[in-house]
Design a protein around this motif. Structure first.
Motif: not given
Length: 534
Positions: A453-465, A487-502
């Motif tokens: 049930l852990s969300y980390r299994n979802v991250l293993q499939r290529g998703f990010a939190l 902050s984008l959390e992947f299966a192998d770690g986290r990275v920071s990002a700045i939101a743009g206009d989309g």
């Protein structure tokens, strides 16, 4: 000649379709019978349809015609149609092309004279009387001074104003009005529901339960008052647990509810007069009774005072009451001195007689006898003590022998207890190991469920939190503003990002990825908290 007998030759008759022929017949019938007045007996009436329309038939002894009353017309009828009632219907005749039938659409309907309604009324009256709903022994007395009065009538007519005005003039009490229709279709059901509703009120509730009910309506024709002849109204009035006053119409008007009610009033104003007494009369009567009570109490006190005086004169005086006891006291006082003197002389003679028997030789003999008795008792006590000492020595010897044999028995018991303790310890160790194995299997199964049930299994499939600057999850794009730190959390770690206009411009070069930030260590070595993707 051959062309004359040809079967394909056209006929000189006009050709119609079925719809055209039905429409032509419908127009012809409606033009010929635009407004008709039909007298007949209602047959097959089952009440209004779920749509509000009423379908039935009118018949006489030789023919029958279908009839319909549309919903709007049915609500304006002054009385409710009933099976077997003879009526005069006004409307227009039309056809129903779907089934090649004709029918009359009734726009107005009235009973076929008062005789038909009276016959129906008499028949219903005999039926309800046979059930005992009109028996006099079922009727109850009205309360003399009710605290609450319930009124069932129209809230917009003059009847309710007359009742309220009359009650306010005679004896103001709390009045609860249940608004109903008092004429037309459905009025009987509303009146019956109001009577049952007043009876369903619980004492002590938010709405005061009436002590007496008044069902009232102004005067009118037999058709206007027909709703109060409804069987449901009569049964509700007969079953009412609250005394009920019927005040329908004028003094000469009679309806079936008048027979079932506990009291009938000639007018609504008369019903108000029956329900409450006159307060001024009560106050005057109370004042008269109070004056009579004071006068009666005064006369009674005078009579009792005179009787007490008469009895006091018949009683003897205090000297007369105490004369005889005083004389007996004086005589007793005189005899007391002589009695004391005689008693003293008698006691002296008794003392002299006893003292004559107290001689020295008699006292010595009694002393010797008592001394010998005391020596015998002492000897007997010495023998008893010796026997008790011997018995004690024997018991001590037996106890000593038993104590000498005690260590051997204690050693055996200690060995047996030690063996039992060792067995219990082995069983306890086995039970603890079994519990540990069972708990370990339960923990492993729960860990598997947690991992699934852990969300980390979802991250293993290529998703990010996606998280905001405070570490909370971002669920909607609308909550992200331009320039917001994410902050984008992947299966192998986290990275920071700045939101743009989309929305990126076509052909613009992709933004260079930022350097991966090291994952912050969790405090106190705790495992990362599980997030929520939803």
């Amino acid at each position: 000649m051959a062309s004359f007998f040809d079967s394909d030759s056209p006929s000189n008759l006009t050709e119609y379709s079925v719809s055209e022929l039905s429409g032509s017949i419908k127009r012809t019938v409606e033009q010929a019978f635009d407004q008709v007045r039909v007298r007949g007996e209602i047959s097959g009436y089952r009440g209004p349809h779920s749509s509000g329309h009423a379908y039935f038939a009118l018949k006489d002894d030789r023919a029958r015609i279908d009839a319909v009353i549309w919903k709007g017309t049915f609500s304006r009828l002054r009385f409710r149609p009933e099976e077997g009632m003879e009526v005069i219907a006004t409307g227009k005749v039309t056809t129903f092309p779907g089934s090649s039938k004709y029918q009359i659409v009734i726009e107005m309907m009235e009973p076929a004279g008062a005789g038909a309604l009276m016959a129906l009324l008499e028949e219903r009256k005999r039926k309800l009387a046979a059930e005992g709903l009109f028996d006099a022994n079922r009727k109850r007395q009205l309360p003399y001074m009710p605290k609450v009065i319930g009124v069932v009538t129209s809230p917009t007519g003059a009847v309710i104003r007359d009742i309220l005005h009359r009650i306010a003039d005679r004896f103001p009490v709390h009045v609860v009005v249940w608004p109903v229709r008092v004429q037309g279709d459905g009025s009987g059901d509303e009146v019956a529901a109001a009577i049952r509703g007043f009876n369903a009120i619980e004492p002590g509730g938010p709405i005061a339960r009436p002590d007496v009910l008044i069902v009232a309506r102004g005067g009118g024709s037999l058709e206007d008052l027909w709703g109060f002849n409804d069987e449901a109204v009569v049964r509700a009035a007969a079953a009412s647990g609250i005394p009920l006053i019927s005040a329908v119409g004028h003094e000469t008007d009679w309806t079936l509810i008048d027979y079932a009610a506990d009291q009938r009033a000639p007018t609504p104003t008369g019903a108000a007069e029956m329900a409450v007494p006159v307060r001024a009369d009560l106050e005057a009567g109370l004042s008269g009774l109070s004056a009579r009570l004071k006068s009666a109490v005064g006369r009674q006190m005078d009579n009792r005072r005179q009787a007490v005086r008469s009895l006091a004169r018949a009683l003897p005086s205090l000297d007369q009451l105490l004369a005889l006891p005083r004389r007996r006291f004086d005589e007793a006082a005189l005899g007391l001195g002589r009695g004391l003197t005689m008693n003293t002389a008698n006691k002296r003679r008794q003392f002299e007689r006893v003292s004559a028997e107290l001689r020295a030789d008699l006292l010595k003999g009694k002393l010797s006898e008592r001394r010998q008795r005391l020596v015998d008792a002492m000897n007997k006590a010495d023998r008893i003590v010796e026997r008790q000492v011997h018995r004690g020595e024997a018991r001590v010897s037996a106890a000593d022998a038993a104590l000498r044999a005690l260590p051997s028995r204690l050693i055996g018991q200690i060995h047996r207890a030690s063996d039992r303790v060792a067995g219990l310890a082995a069983r306890s160790d086995a039970a603890v190991r079994a519990d540990v194995r069972r708990l370990r299997s339960v923990i492993v199964a729960q860990d598997r469920i947690l991992q699934s049930l852990s969300y980390r299994n979802v991250l293993q499939r290529g998703f990010a939190l996606v998280r905001d600057a405070e570490g909370g999850p971002v669920r909607q794009a609308a909550s992200v503003s331009v320039g917001m730190t994410l902050s984008l959390e992947f299966a192998d770690g986290r990275v920071s990002a700045i939101a743009g206009d989309g929305e990126g411009e076509p052909g613009s070069p992709p933004t260079a990825p930022r350097k991966k930030q090291p994952k912050p260590a969790d405090p106190a070595g705790e495992p990362p908290k599980q997030g929520n993707l939803f």
